[in-house]
Structure formats: structure tokens, C-alpha cells
Motif scaffolding. Structure first.
Motif, PDB file in Angstrom:
ATOM      1  N   ILE A  22      -4.939   0.181   3.360  1.00  0.00           N
ATOM      2  CA  ILE A  22      -4.636   1.389   4.138  1.00  0.00           C
ATOM      3  C   ILE A  22      -3.184   1.797   3.923  1.00  0.00           C
ATOM      4  O   ILE A  22      -2.876   2.979   3.720  1.00  0.00           O
ATOM      5  N   ILE A  23      -2.285   0.833   3.950  1.00  0.00           N
ATOM      6  CA  ILE A  23      -0.871   1.122   3.707  1.00  0.00           C
ATOM      7  C   ILE A  23      -0.684   1.724   2.313  1.00  0.00           C
ATOM      8  O   ILE A  23       0.066   2.686   2.135  1.00  0.00           O
ATOM      9  N   CYS A  24      -1.378   1.183   1.335  1.00  0.00           N
ATOM     10  CA  CYS A  24      -1.283   1.721  -0.030  1.00  0.00           C
ATOM     11  C   CYS A  24      -1.816   3.153  -0.105  1.00  0.00           C
ATOM     12  O   CYS A  24      -1.227   3.997  -0.791  1.00  0.00           O
ATOM     13  N   LEU A  25      -2.920   3.434   0.589  1.00  0.00           N
ATOM     14  CA  LEU A  25      -3.469   4.795   0.591  1.00  0.00           C
ATOM     15  C   LEU A  25      -2.493   5.791   1.211  1.00  0.00           C
ATOM     16  O   LEU A  25      -2.285   6.883   0.679  1.00  0.00           O
ATOM     17  N   VAL A  26      -1.909   5.416   2.321  1.00  0.00           N
ATOM     18  CA  VAL A  26      -0.943   6.302   2.975  1.00  0.00           C
ATOM     19  C   VAL A  26       0.272   6.504   2.073  1.00  0.00           C
ATOM     20  O   VAL A  26       0.737   7.631   1.875  1.00  0.00           O
ATOM     21  N   GLY A  27       0.780   5.423   1.519  1.00  0.00           N
ATOM     22  CA  GLY A  27       1.941   5.515   0.633  1.00  0.00           C
ATOM     23  C   GLY A  27       1.662   6.320  -0.614  1.00  0.00           C
ATOM     24  O   GLY A  27       2.515   7.092  -1.068  1.00  0.00           O
ATOM     25  N   THR A  28       0.469   6.182  -1.168  1.00  0.00           N
ATOM     26  CA  THR A  28       0.113   6.938  -2.360  1.00  0.00           C
ATOM     27  C   THR A  28       0.070   8.427  -2.057  1.00  0.00           C
ATOM     28  O   THR A  28       0.488   9.252  -2.866  1.00  0.00           O
ATOM     29  N   GLY A  29      -0.419   8.774  -0.883  1.00  0.00           N
ATOM     30  CA  GLY A  29      -0.438  10.176  -0.492  1.00  0.00           C
ATOM     31  C   GLY A  29       0.952  10.775  -0.454  1.00  0.00           C
ATOM     32  O   GLY A  29       1.179  11.893  -0.900  1.00  0.00           O
ATOM     33  N   PHE A  30       1.917  10.023   0.058  1.00  0.00           N
ATOM     34  CA  PHE A  30       3.296  10.504   0.122  1.00  0.00           C
ATOM     35  C   PHE A  30       3.973  10.470  -1.240  1.00  0.00           C
ATOM     36  O   PHE A  30       4.707  11.378  -1.596  1.00  0.00           O
ATOM     37  N   LYS A  40      -5.409  17.025   1.173  1.00  0.00           N
ATOM     38  CA  LYS A  40      -6.691  16.965   0.466  1.00  0.00           C
ATOM     39  C   LYS A  40      -7.005  15.528   0.056  1.00  0.00           C
ATOM     40  O   LYS A  40      -8.134  15.070   0.145  1.00  0.00           O
ATOM     41  N   TYR A  41      -5.985  14.841  -0.415  1.00  0.00           N
ATOM     42  CA  TYR A  41      -6.178  13.456  -0.837  1.00  0.00           C
ATOM     43  C   TYR A  41      -6.613  12.589   0.342  1.00  0.00           C
ATOM     44  O   TYR A  41      -7.570  11.831   0.251  1.00  0.00           O
ATOM     45  N   TRP A  42      -5.907  12.695   1.460  1.00  0.00           N
ATOM     46  CA  TRP A  42      -6.263  11.880   2.619  1.00  0.00           C
ATOM     47  C   TRP A  42      -7.629  12.254   3.166  1.00  0.00           C
ATOM     48  O   TRP A  42      -8.402  11.402   3.575  1.00  0.00           O
ATOM     49  N   ALA A  43      -7.958  13.555   3.166  1.00  0.00           N
ATOM     50  CA  ALA A  43      -9.278  13.978   3.635  1.00  0.00           C
ATOM     51  C   ALA A  43     -10.373  13.418   2.728  1.00  0.00           C
ATOM     52  O   ALA A  43     -11.411  12.945   3.209  1.00  0.00           O
ATOM     53  N   ALA A  44     -10.137  13.452   1.424  1.00  0.00           N
ATOM     54  CA  ALA A  44     -11.120  12.895   0.491  1.00  0.00           C
ATOM     55  C   ALA A  44     -11.272  11.396   0.699  1.00  0.00           C
ATOM     56  O   ALA A  44     -12.392  10.865   0.654  1.00  0.00           O
ATOM     57  N   CYS A  45     -10.170  10.708   0.939  1.00  0.00           N
ATOM     58  CA  CYS A  45     -10.239   9.267   1.202  1.00  0.00           C
ATOM     59  C   CYS A  45     -11.020   8.973   2.475  1.00  0.00           C
ATOM     60  O   CYS A  45     -11.877   8.087   2.493  1.00  0.00           O
ATOM     61  N   VAL A  46     -10.730   9.721   3.524  1.00  0.00           N
ATOM     62  CA  VAL A  46     -11.432   9.496   4.794  1.00  0.00           C
ATOM     63  C   VAL A  46     -12.923   9.763   4.633  1.00  0.00           C
ATOM     64  O   VAL A  46     -13.760   8.974   5.095  1.00  0.00           O
ATOM     65  N   GLY A  85     -10.368   5.258  -4.011  1.00  0.00           N
ATOM     66  CA  GLY A  85      -9.430   6.299  -3.595  1.00  0.00           C
ATOM     67  C   GLY A  85      -8.071   6.143  -4.246  1.00  0.00           C
ATOM     68  O   GLY A  85      -7.459   7.118  -4.673  1.00  0.00           O
ATOM     69  N   LEU A  86      -7.596   4.923  -4.322  1.00  0.00           N
ATOM     70  CA  LEU A  86      -6.308   4.676  -4.973  1.00  0.00           C
ATOM     71  C   LEU A  86      -6.386   4.974  -6.465  1.00  0.00           C
ATOM     72  O   LEU A  86      -5.477   5.583  -7.039  1.00  0.00           O
ATOM     73  N   ALA A  87      -7.478   4.550  -7.101  1.00  0.00           N
ATOM     74  CA  ALA A  87      -7.635   4.791  -8.531  1.00  0.00           C
ATOM     75  C   ALA A  87      -7.803   6.278  -8.829  1.00  0.00           C
ATOM     76  O   ALA A  87      -7.425   6.744  -9.902  1.00  0.00           O
ATOM     77  N   ALA A  88      -8.358   7.033  -7.876  1.00  0.00           N
ATOM     78  CA  ALA A  88      -8.491   8.481  -8.065  1.00  0.00           C
ATOM     79  C   ALA A  88      -7.128   9.151  -8.093  1.00  0.00           C
ATOM     80  O   ALA A  88      -6.929  10.153  -8.778  1.00  0.00           O
ATOM     81  N   ASP A  90      -4.267   7.566  -9.078  1.00  0.00           N
ATOM     82  CA  ASP A  90      -3.553   7.103 -10.268  1.00  0.00           C
ATOM     83  C   ASP A  90      -4.312   5.911 -10.845  1.00  0.00           C
ATOM     84  O   ASP A  90      -4.496   4.896 -10.173  1.00  0.00           O
ATOM     85  N   ARG A  91      -4.734   6.011 -12.083  1.00  0.00           N
ATOM     86  CA  ARG A  91      -5.539   4.956 -12.725  1.00  0.00           C
ATOM     87  C   ARG A  91      -4.804   3.614 -12.804  1.00  0.00           C
ATOM     88  O   ARG A  91      -5.422   2.571 -12.904  1.00  0.00           O
ATOM     89  N   ARG A  92      -3.485   3.655 -12.747  1.00  0.00           N
ATOM     90  CA  ARG A  92      -2.721   2.402 -12.821  1.00  0.00           C
ATOM     91  C   ARG A  92      -2.997   1.498 -11.624  1.00  0.00           C
ATOM     92  O   ARG A  92      -2.740   0.298 -11.684  1.00  0.00           O
ATOM     93  N   TRP A  93      -3.504   2.060 -10.532  1.00  0.00           N
ATOM     94  CA  TRP A  93      -3.852   1.250  -9.361  1.00  0.00           C
ATOM     95  C   TRP A  93      -4.943   0.235  -9.681  1.00  0.00           C
ATOM     96  O   TRP A  93      -5.086  -0.771  -8.981  1.00  0.00           O
ATOM     97  N   LEU A  94      -5.735   0.483 -10.707  1.00  0.00           N
ATOM     98  CA  LEU A  94      -6.825  -0.442 -11.046  1.00  0.00           C
ATOM     99  C   LEU A  94      -6.315  -1.860 -11.277  1.00  0.00           C
ATOM    100  O   LEU A  94      -7.000  -2.830 -10.934  1.00  0.00           O
ATOM    101  N   TRP A  95      -5.130  -1.997 -11.848  1.00  0.00           N
ATOM    102  CA  TRP A  95      -4.577  -3.330 -12.110  1.00  0.00           C
ATOM    103  C   TRP A  95      -4.316  -4.102 -10.816  1.00  0.00           C
ATOM    104  O   TRP A  95      -4.327  -5.327 -10.806  1.00  0.00           O
ATOM    105  N   ALA A  96      -4.080  -3.415  -9.736  1.00  0.00           N
ATOM    106  CA  ALA A  96      -3.822  -4.068  -8.456  1.00  0.00           C
ATOM    107  C   ALA A  96      -5.083  -4.209  -7.616  1.00  0.00           C
ATOM    108  O   ALA A  96      -5.294  -5.240  -6.973  1.00  0.00           O
TER     109      ALA A  96
END
Length: 145
Positions: A22-30, A40-46, A85-88, A90-96
Motif C-alpha cells: 500500500i505504501i508503494c502504491l501511494v508513493g508511486t502515485g506521487f 486516475k492511477y489510484w482509482a484504477a488501483c482501488v 498496479g505497481l507494474a502498470a 512502471d515495469r521496473r516494479w516487477l523486480w521487487a
């Protein structure tokens, strides 16, 4: 003693990995404001995560598999759909997120919260709702999500 330490570690990871996502999703949005609309990103995630978790929890409510009342895992469904949601973003999130999802699966089984089939069921159903939401919003939007 070693089994107790491993079980305690598994419980710690099972309880702390989803809040980390959740922290990563919020941070990625910012952090990625230039690439897409933050709201839009947060709405799509929710929407995507919510649909995946509701689907998983309805499997318990309607008892899809009588021998496994905890099928599929809601914890793992959340972790996988949040990872999508994170990978959507930025694809680099896949490594984490792939190791995080695998660690979550291991911890849920070792902690005794779920059976392996519960986690496998979540892995099958959880990625599709957020993928559908992000794909729909990308097609409908003139600006990238």
C-alpha cells in the motif's frame, strides 16, 4: 525452537507485506506524476484491487471448494493485484513485487493461515481484475494512465 522462529517470521511477513505494498502504491502515485494522472492511477488501483479481493472473498462466502473454506487467499489476492498496479505504473516494479508475492505465499502457508492451493487459487484469479481495469482506462483515455 527453529520451527517457532520460522513460524514467527512467516506471521510477520504475512502481516506486513500488504501494508508495504500500500505504501508503494501511494508513493508511486506521487512519484510518477509526469507519466499519468495521480487520481486516475489510484482509482484504477482501488477498482482493480477491490475487484480481485471481492472475487477472492466471494469464493469463501459461496464456498467454492467445500474442503477448503479459505480458498482462495484474500491476502495473496491483494498482494498480486497490488503488484499488478505497481507494474502498470512502471515495469521496473516487477523486480521487487515478484519476490514480495512469493514471500507472501510462503509466509501464508508456513504461518498456517492458508493451504498451498488457497495461494495458487489467488495467483490464478488476482491479476485479471486490475489488468482489465488498467487496459480499459488506457483505451478510454487520451492521456496515458
Amino acid at each position: 525452537m527453529e520451527l517457532r522462529v520460522m513460524t514467527d517470521a512467516a506471521r510477520f511477513f504475512a502481516d506486513s507485506l500488504n501494508p508495504l505494498l500500500i505504501i508503494c502504491l501511494v508513493g508511486t502515485g506521487f512519484a510518477s506524476r509526469a507519466r499519468f494522472s495521480i487520481f486516475k492511477y489510484w482509482a484504477a488501483c482501488v477498482l482493480g484491487i477491490g475487484a480481485a479481493v471481492i472475487l477472492a472473498e466471494s469464493g469463501k462466502y459461496f464456498v467454492v471448494w467445500p474442503g477448503h473454506p479459505s480458498f482462495p487467499s484474500g491476502h495473496e489476492s491483494f498482494a498480486i493485484s497490488a503488484s499488478v498496479g505497481l507494474a502498470a505504473a512502471d515495469r521496473r516494479w516487477l523486480w521487487a513485487v515478484i519476490p514480495i508475492c512469493l514471500l507472501m505465499a510462503w509466509s501464508l502457508v508456513v504461518a498456517g493461515y492458508h493451504h498451498p492451493i488457497d495461494v495458487a487459487g489467488a495467483a490464478v484469479i488476482a491479476p485479471w481484475p486490475p489488468l482489465a481495469v488498467f487496459r480499459f482506462l488506457r483505451r478510454r483515455s487520451s492521456t496515458p494512465l
